[in-house]
Scaffold this motif. Structure first.
Motif: not given
Length: 152
Positions: A83-84, A89-91, A95-96
Motif C-alpha cells: 500500500g505504501g 508510486l502515485q505521488s 509529481i512527474q
C-alpha cells in the motif's frame, strides 16, 4: 494315686500348618514379584500414555495456531508495504506529470522570449496588432448588421 493323694489328668492337642513359598526371580521380571495363589495383578500407566497424546495434540494445535498467526502477520506487513509503495508510486506519477506541464510552459515562454528578442519586440507587436484587427473586424461586422437591420 499320686504322691499327695490327689488324681489329675491332662491332655494336650495342637496342630501346626506351615506353608513355605520359595520365591525366586529368574530373568527379566521388571521388578515385580507376586506370591500367593489366586492373585490378580493389574499393571497400569495411570493414563500417562493418553495424557501424553493429549499434550502432543495440544502442542501441535498451538504450533499450527502460531504458524497461522505468523503467516497472517507477514501477509499484513506485505499488504502495508505494498500500500505504501502504491501510494508513493502515485505521488511520483503526479509529481512527474506536474513537472512535465511546468517544463512545457517554461519552454513556451522561452520560445516567446526568443522570438521577441530576435525580432526586437516585433513579434509581440505583431501579436497585439492581430488581436486588435480581429476585434475591429468583429466590431465592423456588428455595425453593418445593425445598420442593415435598421434599414429594413
Amino acid at each position: 494315686m499320686g504322691l499327695f493323694g490327689g488324681s489329675s489328668h491332662s491332655s494336650s492337642n495342637s496342630t501346626q500348618n506351615t506353608t513355605t513359598y520359595n520365591l525366586a526371580s529368574d530373568g527379566d521380571n521388571n521388578g515385580v514379584m507376586v506370591g500367593g495363589t489366586s492373585n490378580t495383578v493389574t499393571l497400569t500407566d495411570h493414563d500417562a500414555v493418553a495424557q501424553s497424546m493429549k499434550l502432543a495434540q495440544a502442542a501441535m494445535d498451538s504450533a499450527e495456531e502460531s504458524a497461522d498467526n505468523v503467516m497472517n502477520y507477514g501477509q499484513s506487513a506485505l499488504n502495508t508495504v505494498q500500500g505504501g509503495f502504491n501510494s508513493n508510486l502515485q505521488s511520483l506519477e503526479t509529481i512527474q506529470a506536474r513537472q512535465t506541464n511546468t517544463n512545457a510552459q517554461q519552454l513556451n515562454l522561452l520560445k516567446s522570449l526568443a522570438q521577441s528578442q530576435s525580432s526586437g519586440g516585433g513579434s509581440d507587436l505583431l501579436a497585439t496588432v492581430k488581436e486588435m484587427m480581429l476585434f475591429f473586424g468583429v466590431l465592423v461586422a456588428v455595425v453593418i448588421i445593425f445598420v442593415a437591420w435598421r434599414m429594413s
